[in-house]
Design a protein around this motif. Structure first.
Motif, PDB file in Angstrom:
ATOM      1  N   TYR A   1     118.320  57.410  91.722  1.00 19.21           N
ATOM      2  CA  TYR A   1     119.060  58.543  91.186  1.00 19.21           C
ATOM      3  C   TYR A   1     119.542  58.308  89.754  1.00 19.21           C
ATOM      4  O   TYR A   1     120.218  59.151  89.177  1.00 19.21           O
ATOM      5  CB  TYR A   1     120.290  58.824  92.061  1.00 19.21           C
ATOM      6  CG  TYR A   1     121.108  57.570  92.311  1.00 19.21           C
ATOM      7  CD1 TYR A   1     121.898  57.014  91.310  1.00 19.21           C
ATOM      8  CD2 TYR A   1     121.058  56.917  93.537  1.00 19.21           C
ATOM      9  CE1 TYR A   1     122.607  55.853  91.518  1.00 19.21           C
ATOM     10  CE2 TYR A   1     121.775  55.754  93.760  1.00 19.21           C
ATOM     11  CZ  TYR A   1     122.548  55.226  92.748  1.00 19.21           C
ATOM     12  OH  TYR A   1     123.247  54.063  92.955  1.00 19.21           O
TER      13      TYR A   1
ATOM     14  N   SER B   1     130.644  49.948  91.650  1.00 18.03           N
ATOM     15  CA  SER B   1     130.051  51.169  92.188  1.00 18.03           C
ATOM     16  C   SER B   1     129.554  50.904  93.605  1.00 18.03           C
ATOM     17  O   SER B   1     128.675  50.068  93.816  1.00 18.03           O
ATOM     18  CB  SER B   1     128.890  51.631  91.305  1.00 18.03           C
ATOM     19  OG  SER B   1     128.259  52.761  91.853  1.00 18.03           O
TER      20      SER B   1
ATOM     21  N   THR C   1     128.074  53.045  96.716  1.00 15.41           N
ATOM     22  CA  THR C   1     127.569  54.374  97.050  1.00 15.41           C
ATOM     23  C   THR C   1     127.434  54.604  98.543  1.00 15.41           C
ATOM     24  O   THR C   1     127.377  55.753  98.991  1.00 15.41           O
ATOM     25  CB  THR C   1     126.195  54.598  96.407  1.00 15.41           C
ATOM     26  OG1 THR C   1     125.359  53.476  96.706  1.00 15.41           O
ATOM     27  CG2 THR C   1     126.326  54.708  94.901  1.00 15.41           C
TER      28      THR C   1
ATOM     29  N   ALA D   1     129.371  56.581  93.084  1.00 17.02           N
ATOM     30  CA  ALA D   1     128.534  57.257  92.098  1.00 17.02           C
ATOM     31  C   ALA D   1     127.060  56.914  92.343  1.00 17.02           C
ATOM     32  O   ALA D   1     126.655  55.774  92.114  1.00 17.02           O
ATOM     33  CB  ALA D   1     128.950  56.844  90.685  1.00 17.02           C
ATOM     34  N   PRO D   2     126.288  57.894  92.835  1.00 20.09           N
ATOM     35  CA  PRO D   2     126.697  59.293  92.991  1.00 20.09           C
ATOM     36  C   PRO D   2     127.046  59.637  94.431  1.00 20.09           C
ATOM     37  O   PRO D   2     126.687  58.929  95.371  1.00 20.09           O
ATOM     38  CB  PRO D   2     125.425  60.047  92.599  1.00 20.09           C
ATOM     39  CG  PRO D   2     124.336  59.164  93.150  1.00 20.09           C
ATOM     40  CD  PRO D   2     124.825  57.744  92.976  1.00 20.09           C
TER      41      PRO D   2
ATOM     42  N   TYR E   1     134.711  59.341  91.570  1.00 19.14           N
ATOM     43  CA  TYR E   1     133.364  59.634  92.058  1.00 19.14           C
ATOM     44  C   TYR E   1     132.639  60.501  91.041  1.00 19.14           C
ATOM     45  O   TYR E   1     133.249  61.137  90.177  1.00 19.14           O
ATOM     46  CB  TYR E   1     133.409  60.328  93.420  1.00 19.14           C
ATOM     47  CG  TYR E   1     133.763  61.807  93.357  1.00 19.14           C
ATOM     48  CD1 TYR E   1     132.762  62.777  93.282  1.00 19.14           C
ATOM     49  CD2 TYR E   1     135.088  62.221  93.345  1.00 19.14           C
ATOM     50  CE1 TYR E   1     133.086  64.123  93.207  1.00 19.14           C
ATOM     51  CE2 TYR E   1     135.426  63.561  93.273  1.00 19.14           C
ATOM     52  CZ  TYR E   1     134.423  64.509  93.199  1.00 19.14           C
ATOM     53  OH  TYR E   1     134.736  65.838  93.105  1.00 19.14           O
ATOM     54  N   ILE E   2     131.305  60.526  91.153  1.00 18.66           N
ATOM     55  CA  ILE E   2     130.464  61.398  90.337  1.00 18.66           C
ATOM     56  C   ILE E   2     129.440  62.044  91.252  1.00 18.66           C
ATOM     57  O   ILE E   2     128.797  61.358  92.054  1.00 18.66           O
ATOM     58  CB  ILE E   2     129.757  60.627  89.207  1.00 18.66           C
ATOM     59  CG1 ILE E   2     130.775  60.026  88.235  1.00 18.66           C
ATOM     60  CG2 ILE E   2     128.783  61.525  88.446  1.00 18.66           C
ATOM     61  CD1 ILE E   2     130.154  59.149  87.153  1.00 18.66           C
ATOM     62  N   LEU E   3     129.285  63.333  91.143  1.00 20.46           N
ATOM     63  CA  LEU E   3     128.276  64.043  91.922  1.00 20.46           C
ATOM     64  C   LEU E   3     126.882  63.704  91.399  1.00 20.46           C
ATOM     65  O   LEU E   3     126.699  63.455  90.206  1.00 20.46           O
ATOM     66  CB  LEU E   3     128.520  65.549  91.819  1.00 20.46           C
ATOM     67  CG  LEU E   3     127.653  66.459  92.700  1.00 20.46           C
ATOM     68  CD1 LEU E   3     127.986  66.251  94.163  1.00 20.46           C
ATOM     69  CD2 LEU E   3     127.859  67.917  92.304  1.00 20.46           C
ATOM     70  N   LEU E   4     125.909  63.674  92.292  1.00 25.17           N
ATOM     71  CA  LEU E   4     124.530  63.374  91.910  1.00 25.17           C
ATOM     72  C   LEU E   4     124.083  64.233  90.728  1.00 25.17           C
ATOM     73  O   LEU E   4     124.269  65.443  90.718  1.00 25.17           O
ATOM     74  CB  LEU E   4     123.601  63.634  93.108  1.00 25.17           C
ATOM     75  CG  LEU E   4     122.101  63.471  92.830  1.00 25.17           C
ATOM     76  CD1 LEU E   4     121.768  62.005  92.577  1.00 25.17           C
ATOM     77  CD2 LEU E   4     121.277  64.013  93.990  1.00 25.17           C
ATOM     78  N   ARG E   5     123.487  63.564  89.745  1.00 21.20           N
ATOM     79  CA  ARG E   5     122.945  64.252  88.570  1.00 21.20           C
ATOM     80  C   ARG E   5     121.431  64.056  88.537  1.00 21.20           C
ATOM     81  O   ARG E   5     120.938  62.936  88.726  1.00 21.20           O
ATOM     82  CB  ARG E   5     123.567  63.687  87.293  1.00 21.20           C
ATOM     83  CG  ARG E   5     125.080  63.849  87.223  1.00 21.20           C
ATOM     84  CD  ARG E   5     125.697  62.982  86.136  1.00 21.20           C
ATOM     85  NE  ARG E   5     125.162  63.298  84.818  1.00 21.20           N
ATOM     86  CZ  ARG E   5     125.396  62.577  83.725  1.00 21.20           C
ATOM     87  NH1 ARG E   5     126.161  61.493  83.801  1.00 21.20           N
ATOM     88  NH2 ARG E   5     124.891  62.916  82.568  1.00 21.20           N
TER      89      ARG E   5
ATOM     90  N   TYR F   1     119.946  70.751  88.256  1.00 23.38           N
ATOM     91  CA  TYR F   1     120.966  70.115  87.424  1.00 23.38           C
ATOM     92  C   TYR F   1     121.527  71.115  86.429  1.00 23.38           C
ATOM     93  O   TYR F   1     120.798  71.940  85.869  1.00 23.38           O
ATOM     94  CB  TYR F   1     120.372  68.918  86.669  1.00 23.38           C
ATOM     95  CG  TYR F   1     121.365  68.174  85.810  1.00 23.38           C
ATOM     96  CD1 TYR F   1     122.528  67.655  86.362  1.00 23.38           C
ATOM     97  CD2 TYR F   1     121.131  67.982  84.453  1.00 23.38           C
ATOM     98  CE1 TYR F   1     123.449  66.971  85.575  1.00 23.38           C
ATOM     99  CE2 TYR F   1     122.036  67.286  83.661  1.00 23.38           C
ATOM    100  CZ  TYR F   1     123.200  66.789  84.231  1.00 23.38           C
ATOM    101  OH  TYR F   1     124.106  66.113  83.455  1.00 23.38           O
TER     102      TYR F   1
ATOM    103  N   MET G   1     129.589  66.414  86.039  1.00 20.79           N
ATOM    104  CA  MET G   1     130.039  65.261  86.826  1.00 20.79           C
ATOM    105  C   MET G   1     130.499  65.641  88.234  1.00 20.79           C
ATOM    106  O   MET G   1     130.352  64.856  89.171  1.00 20.79           O
ATOM    107  CB  MET G   1     131.182  64.545  86.104  1.00 20.79           C
ATOM    108  CG  MET G   1     130.830  64.031  84.728  1.00 20.79           C
ATOM    109  SD  MET G   1     129.619  62.710  84.775  1.00 20.79           S
ATOM    110  CE  MET G   1     129.696  62.126  83.089  1.00 20.79           C
TER     111      MET G   1
END
Length: 386
Positions: free
Chosen positions: A110, A219, A221, A260-261, A288-292, A329, A337
């Motif tokens: 990812y 990180s 996940t 992340a993510p 946290y960061i949402l999947l990009r 995206y 994010m």
């Protein structure tokens, strides 16, 4: 080969997984044979978006594919003129960063940094995981840049693009050299990594932490070893990352956690469990960061999802698009994010409640010390004419 536009990718929804797989292969090229990519996350190696030609391997009936060697990690030396990268993004809490390496052997499927390999004439797929670039002059360049007249001190972020503690760091030790420069100059730094190798540098990190100069985030996940192995094949196991958190905390280094993510319908159900494990190990902050899925990352991730979780493909992609305005995206500042919509709000709320219950702060609370900075004056530094 005709490449589908991003808008067409987003709208594409064939009737079954076989049709989806066929469409993806037409879009990105043939999958590399399993024996040639063992231990890697990507199965594709499409040409970069700046390339005029794309090449495919195919079986011509003479067993020519059997002579192709497996993808092995190859490291080349890169000699940049500067090492500190600047940015003005409103979505991130720093304005400067350092990347000791280009490409990353961890191979996280990812990884949003994959498209940067296009600038080297390489692929965001398997090339990103196997054709790496090291910057052995990084520490010397850093000394020079920190010594420039008028340099204004702000924390430098490391690990924001590729991991500074990826496996090749064991041999090259570029990250440790950078830390030695920052330590001597009393310069603040924040570090993000997925590697337990960071424990090697606890001696420097604990010394800097005593002066308020460093904070670290691991990180994590997933707590599922199988998912971690498939998704991040050469990164440390979840247990080892928690071990690193515990060791850093015991050494007095402020340590946080990044999920992340967050991937809907794949690891989002683990948010509370990951935070529980982090709290037990001693994390003081989390985010946290949402999947990009920018550019080439989208077809690479979708192909991976079809190979390993075909039954979840349509559900995962549907949820992703529900948070990205119907697209794979959305790069809009303020949304990229965390996403938007009811499902994104639910993820945010769950994270917030779990962190509050555990007494974990959101990740940007700790302010590093910028008052102790002493410009480097060692060998190779530009001397004043005064």
């Amino acid at each position: 080969m005709i490449n589908m536009s991003l808008s067409r990718q987003a709208a594409f929804a064939p009737a079954n997984t076989a049709d989806i797989a066929d469409a993806l292969l037409k879009e990105t090229g043939l999958r590399i044979e399993v024996d040639r990519r063992r231990g890697r996350a990507a199965a594709l190696n499409p040409a970069g978006r700046f390339e005029k030609r794309e090449h495919e391997s195919f079986d011509d009936g003479w067993q020519t594919l059997e002579t192709l060697e497996p993808f092995k990690t190859d490291v080349q030396v890169e000699k940049p003129r500067a090492i500190i990268t600047r940015n003005e993004s409103p979505d991130i809490p720093f304005d400067r960063s350092i990347n000791p390496y280009r490409g990353c052997e961890h191979g996280c499927i990812y990884c949003f940094a994959r498209p940067t390999h296009d600038y080297m004439g390489l692929s965001a797929g398997l090339d990103f995981e196997t054709k790496l670039f090291a910057k052995p002059d990084a520490a010397r360049l850093l000394e020079r840049e920190l010594s420039k007249p008028g340099y204004k001190v702000k924390p430098i972020a490391i690990g924001t693009n590729t991991d500074p503690y990826q496996p090749i760091e064991k041999e090259w030790r570029i990250m440790r050299q950078i830390l030695e420069v920052l330590d001597k100059a009393n310069h603040p730094v924040s570090i993000v990594t997925k590697s337990a190798l960071i424990m090697r540098d606890i001696d420097i990190l604990s010394s800097m932490a005593a002066r308020g100069l460093v904070k670290v985030a691991l990180s994590v996940t997933t707590m599922d070893r199988k998912l971690a192995r498939l998704m991040e094949p050469r990164a440390a196991t979840p247990a080892r990352r928690l071990e690193a958190i515990r060791a850093l905390n015991e050494a007095g280094v402020p340590v946080g956690m990044m999920i992340a993510p967050v991937i809907p319908a794949l690891n989002d159900h683990e948010i509370e469990r990951i935070l529980d494990a982090g709290a037990a190990a001693g994390v003081q902050s989390a985010n946290y960061i949402l999947l990009r899925l920018p550019l080439e990352v989208s077809p690479l991730f979708r192909d991976w999802l079809l190979r390993h979780y075909p039954d979840r493909y349509r559900h995962v992609m549907s949820l992703i698009r529900s948070m990205r305005g119907g697209k794979d995206y959305d790069a809009e500042f303020g949304k990229r994010m965390k996403g938007a919509g009811p499902y994104a709000w639910q993820i945010s709320r769950r994270f917030e409640l779990a962190a509050k219950r555990l007494g974990i702060s959101r990740g940007r609370s700790l302010q590093l010390n910028t008052d102790l900075f002493v410009p480097p004056s060692g060998q190779g530094v530009q001397l004043s004419l005064l």
